[in-house]
Design a protein around this motif. Sequence first.
Motif, PDB file in Angstrom:
ATOM      1  N   PHE A   1       8.572  43.081  81.036  1.00  0.00           N
ATOM      2  CA  PHE A   1       7.022  43.101  81.552  1.00  0.00           C
ATOM      3  C   PHE A   1       6.156  44.330  81.467  1.00  0.00           C
ATOM      4  O   PHE A   1       6.972  45.414  81.498  1.00  0.00           O
ATOM      5  CB  PHE A   1       6.838  43.011  83.133  1.00  0.00           C
ATOM      6  CG  PHE A   1       5.761  42.645  83.695  1.00  0.00           C
ATOM      7  CD1 PHE A   1       5.100  41.443  83.397  1.00  0.00           C
ATOM      8  CD2 PHE A   1       5.021  43.338  84.588  1.00  0.00           C
ATOM      9  CE1 PHE A   1       3.919  41.136  83.966  1.00  0.00           C
ATOM     10  CE2 PHE A   1       3.749  43.098  85.241  1.00  0.00           C
ATOM     11  CZ  PHE A   1       3.347  41.932  84.801  1.00  0.00           C
ATOM     12  N   THR A   2       5.154  44.524  80.787  1.00  0.00           N
ATOM     13  CA  THR A   2       4.520  45.473  80.387  1.00  0.00           C
ATOM     14  C   THR A   2       3.024  45.682  81.206  1.00  0.00           C
ATOM     15  O   THR A   2       2.685  45.139  81.904  1.00  0.00           O
ATOM     16  CB  THR A   2       4.236  45.639  78.835  1.00  0.00           C
ATOM     17  OG1 THR A   2       3.788  46.739  78.353  1.00  0.00           O
ATOM     18  CG2 THR A   2       2.988  44.548  78.570  1.00  0.00           C
ATOM     19  N   ASP A   3       2.590  47.005  81.057  1.00  0.00           N
ATOM     20  CA  ASP A   3       1.364  47.469  81.861  1.00  0.00           C
ATOM     21  C   ASP A   3       0.290  46.726  81.019  1.00  0.00           C
ATOM     22  O   ASP A   3       0.334  46.331  79.881  1.00  0.00           O
ATOM     23  CB  ASP A   3       0.993  48.873  81.623  1.00  0.00           C
ATOM     24  CG  ASP A   3       2.076  49.854  82.196  1.00  0.00           C
ATOM     25  OD1 ASP A   3       2.598  49.348  83.306  1.00  0.00           O
ATOM     26  OD2 ASP A   3       2.427  51.082  81.872  1.00  0.00           O
ATOM     27  N   THR A   4      -0.809  46.555  81.776  1.00  0.00           N
ATOM     28  CA  THR A   4      -2.062  46.280  81.199  1.00  0.00           C
ATOM     29  C   THR A   4      -2.579  46.844  79.808  1.00  0.00           C
ATOM     30  O   THR A   4      -2.692  47.936  79.987  1.00  0.00           O
ATOM     31  CB  THR A   4      -3.290  46.128  82.134  1.00  0.00           C
ATOM     32  OG1 THR A   4      -2.636  45.545  83.506  1.00  0.00           O
ATOM     33  CG2 THR A   4      -4.657  45.226  81.848  1.00  0.00           C
ATOM     34  N   LEU A   5      -2.836  45.645  78.970  1.00  0.00           N
ATOM     35  CA  LEU A   5      -3.406  46.398  77.791  1.00  0.00           C
ATOM     36  C   LEU A   5      -4.657  46.995  77.706  1.00  0.00           C
ATOM     37  O   LEU A   5      -5.422  46.054  78.381  1.00  0.00           O
ATOM     38  CB  LEU A   5      -3.130  45.292  76.533  1.00  0.00           C
ATOM     39  CG  LEU A   5      -1.850  44.522  76.266  1.00  0.00           C
ATOM     40  CD1 LEU A   5      -1.927  43.367  75.137  1.00  0.00           C
ATOM     41  CD2 LEU A   5      -0.732  45.484  76.099  1.00  0.00           C
ATOM     42  N   ASP A   6      -4.946  47.915  76.989  1.00  0.00           N
ATOM     43  CA  ASP A   6      -6.481  48.406  76.883  1.00  0.00           C
ATOM     44  C   ASP A   6      -6.988  47.850  75.715  1.00  0.00           C
ATOM     45  O   ASP A   6      -6.289  47.191  74.797  1.00  0.00           O
ATOM     46  CB  ASP A   6      -6.526  49.989  77.062  1.00  0.00           C
ATOM     47  CG  ASP A   6      -5.541  50.705  75.879  1.00  0.00           C
ATOM     48  OD1 ASP A   6      -5.496  50.031  74.887  1.00  0.00           O
ATOM     49  OD2 ASP A   6      -5.026  51.615  76.078  1.00  0.00           O
ATOM     50  N   GLN A   7      -8.424  48.189  75.311  1.00  0.00           N
ATOM     51  CA  GLN A   7      -9.037  47.930  74.412  1.00  0.00           C
ATOM     52  C   GLN A   7      -8.445  48.057  73.025  1.00  0.00           C
ATOM     53  O   GLN A   7      -8.648  47.460  72.058  1.00  0.00           O
ATOM     54  CB  GLN A   7     -10.498  48.180  74.705  1.00  0.00           C
ATOM     55  CG  GLN A   7     -11.329  47.497  75.675  1.00  0.00           C
ATOM     56  CD  GLN A   7     -11.114  45.926  75.324  1.00  0.00           C
ATOM     57  OE1 GLN A   7     -11.624  45.569  74.382  1.00  0.00           O
ATOM     58  NE2 GLN A   7     -10.981  45.064  76.415  1.00  0.00           N
ATOM     59  N   ALA A   8      -8.121  49.340  73.128  1.00  0.00           N
ATOM     60  CA  ALA A   8      -7.518  49.964  71.704  1.00  0.00           C
ATOM     61  C   ALA A   8      -6.303  49.042  71.341  1.00  0.00           C
ATOM     62  O   ALA A   8      -6.428  48.722  70.066  1.00  0.00           O
ATOM     63  CB  ALA A   8      -7.283  51.418  71.652  1.00  0.00           C
ATOM     64  N   GLN A   9      -5.474  48.822  72.088  1.00  0.00           N
ATOM     65  CA  GLN A   9      -4.258  47.817  72.015  1.00  0.00           C
ATOM     66  C   GLN A   9      -4.655  46.429  71.580  1.00  0.00           C
ATOM     67  O   GLN A   9      -4.266  45.956  70.668  1.00  0.00           O
ATOM     68  CB  GLN A   9      -3.242  47.765  73.120  1.00  0.00           C
ATOM     69  CG  GLN A   9      -2.452  49.149  73.334  1.00  0.00           C
ATOM     70  CD  GLN A   9      -1.974  48.915  74.979  1.00  0.00           C
ATOM     71  OE1 GLN A   9      -2.271  48.773  75.900  1.00  0.00           O
ATOM     72  NE2 GLN A   9      -0.504  49.193  74.622  1.00  0.00           N
ATOM     73  N   LEU A  10      -5.931  46.075  72.190  1.00  0.00           N
ATOM     74  CA  LEU A  10      -6.072  44.573  71.761  1.00  0.00           C
ATOM     75  C   LEU A  10      -6.620  44.667  70.605  1.00  0.00           C
ATOM     76  O   LEU A  10      -6.866  43.626  69.678  1.00  0.00           O
ATOM     77  CB  LEU A  10      -7.241  44.138  72.784  1.00  0.00           C
ATOM     78  CG  LEU A  10      -6.594  43.634  74.254  1.00  0.00           C
ATOM     79  CD1 LEU A  10      -7.844  43.325  75.374  1.00  0.00           C
ATOM     80  CD2 LEU A  10      -5.707  42.780  74.042  1.00  0.00           C
ATOM     81  N   LYS A  11      -7.513  45.829  69.988  1.00  0.00           N
ATOM     82  CA  LYS A  11      -7.901  45.836  68.568  1.00  0.00           C
ATOM     83  C   LYS A  11      -6.932  45.942  67.831  1.00  0.00           C
ATOM     84  O   LYS A  11      -7.091  45.427  66.679  1.00  0.00           O
ATOM     85  CB  LYS A  11      -8.796  46.913  68.529  1.00  0.00           C
ATOM     86  CG  LYS A  11     -10.337  46.880  69.435  1.00  0.00           C
ATOM     87  CD  LYS A  11     -11.048  48.138  69.289  1.00  0.00           C
ATOM     88  CE  LYS A  11     -12.425  47.991  70.048  1.00  0.00           C
ATOM     89  NZ  LYS A  11     -13.074  49.239  70.207  1.00  0.00           N
ATOM     90  N   THR A  12      -5.703  46.595  68.153  1.00  0.00           N
ATOM     91  CA  THR A  12      -4.577  46.565  67.309  1.00  0.00           C
ATOM     92  C   THR A  12      -3.967  45.063  67.062  1.00  0.00           C
ATOM     93  O   THR A  12      -3.611  44.756  65.750  1.00  0.00           O
ATOM     94  CB  THR A  12      -3.445  47.421  67.776  1.00  0.00           C
ATOM     95  OG1 THR A  12      -4.140  48.649  67.779  1.00  0.00           O
ATOM     96  CG2 THR A  12      -2.246  47.479  66.899  1.00  0.00           C
ATOM     97  N   VAL A  13      -4.077  44.487  68.110  1.00  0.00           N
ATOM     98  CA  VAL A  13      -3.387  42.897  67.944  1.00  0.00           C
ATOM     99  C   VAL A  13      -4.474  42.194  66.988  1.00  0.00           C
ATOM    100  O   VAL A  13      -3.889  41.485  66.251  1.00  0.00           O
ATOM    101  CB  VAL A  13      -3.280  42.414  69.411  1.00  0.00           C
ATOM    102  CG1 VAL A  13      -3.214  40.924  69.240  1.00  0.00           C
ATOM    103  CG2 VAL A  13      -2.357  42.963  70.199  1.00  0.00           C
ATOM    104  N   ALA A  14      -5.587  42.466  67.447  1.00  0.00           N
ATOM    105  CA  ALA A  14      -6.598  41.673  66.373  1.00  0.00           C
ATOM    106  C   ALA A  14      -6.467  41.958  65.074  1.00  0.00           C
ATOM    107  O   ALA A  14      -6.339  41.030  64.076  1.00  0.00           O
ATOM    108  CB  ALA A  14      -8.189  41.889  66.871  1.00  0.00           C
ATOM    109  N   ARG A  15      -6.239  43.491  64.571  1.00  0.00           N
ATOM    110  CA  ARG A  15      -6.326  43.707  63.268  1.00  0.00           C
ATOM    111  C   ARG A  15      -4.907  42.959  62.569  1.00  0.00           C
ATOM    112  O   ARG A  15      -4.838  42.629  61.570  1.00  0.00           O
ATOM    113  CB  ARG A  15      -6.089  45.362  63.076  1.00  0.00           C
ATOM    114  CG  ARG A  15      -5.998  45.722  61.682  1.00  0.00           C
ATOM    115  CD  ARG A  15      -6.413  47.251  61.670  1.00  0.00           C
ATOM    116  NE  ARG A  15      -5.124  47.903  62.038  1.00  0.00           N
ATOM    117  CZ  ARG A  15      -5.194  48.862  63.277  1.00  0.00           C
ATOM    118  NH1 ARG A  15      -6.056  48.651  64.276  1.00  0.00           N
ATOM    119  NH2 ARG A  15      -4.111  49.143  63.531  1.00  0.00           N
TER     120      ARG A  15
END
Length: 274
Positions: free
Chosen positions: A112-126
């Motif tokens: 279980f991990t901490d809440t993802l921030d916008q930078a991490q979500l942009k990395t996922v999208a990329r």
Amino acid sequence: PLLAGKDPLLIEVHFHNLTTLMHTYMAHIPTISGIDMALWDLAGKITGLPVCALLGGPFRDAIPMYSHGVGLDMLDKASCKAFADKVRQMPEGFNAFKNDIHPVLGIPMGRFTDTLDQAQLKTVARAYNNAREALGDDIEIAVHCHNEFNEPSAVGIAKAVASMNPLYMEDPLEPAWSEAWQSLRRQSPIPLLTGEKLELVRGFKPFIDHQTVDILHPDLAFAGGFTGVRKIADYAYENKMPLALHNVGSLVLTFANAHFGAAIHNFYRSESQL
């Protein structure tokens, strides 16, 4: 004592007697799953019929399968291109792969991990868009989680990858049904799949009753064998929900998946460890 000396063809009776144990210990469903599959295999040997026929099928003479994006670094476009070239030459002809999200984020698998921030979500999208660019539209891509995320992170991932049209997102939340799954279903723009850690109808029933996911994903070796998963499949069928099969086991389990997948009407795909 529940099995020794008994008629091996009384499979439903054995399944009932084994799964309803409560004292002095609770029934261990994965163990019973193995026993159940062995009994069906024995029934096939006794009758001379394939298990898919004994289960009432087959509805099909072959089943669709999907594999894993092993060795793929989705943040590296060169790695994505090399992977695309490799899979197009594979003799098995897989046209669907699920790709792990934890290497993209640099987090442990299944923790279980901490809440993802916008930078991490942009990395996922990329990352997933890199994979889509390399693999094109003729090879399906699924987002493979391991129950690591909370509800806002799972919603964020679903929205981040939506533009590359993933096949589904697997196991984004903790395994058991909760209202967080309902919230995710309301907000997710992509299909959801779960079930590899759930047992018997009791584990899947709330997901089916609440239409919480798009595809169920039991494991024959964990959820109840042929007998238990057939009950799940039948209940899902009555609620117009497809069923896929989790499989990172042996060749024997892969053969079992093939027979089970042929025998049920609402079958979707089977995983392959290859």
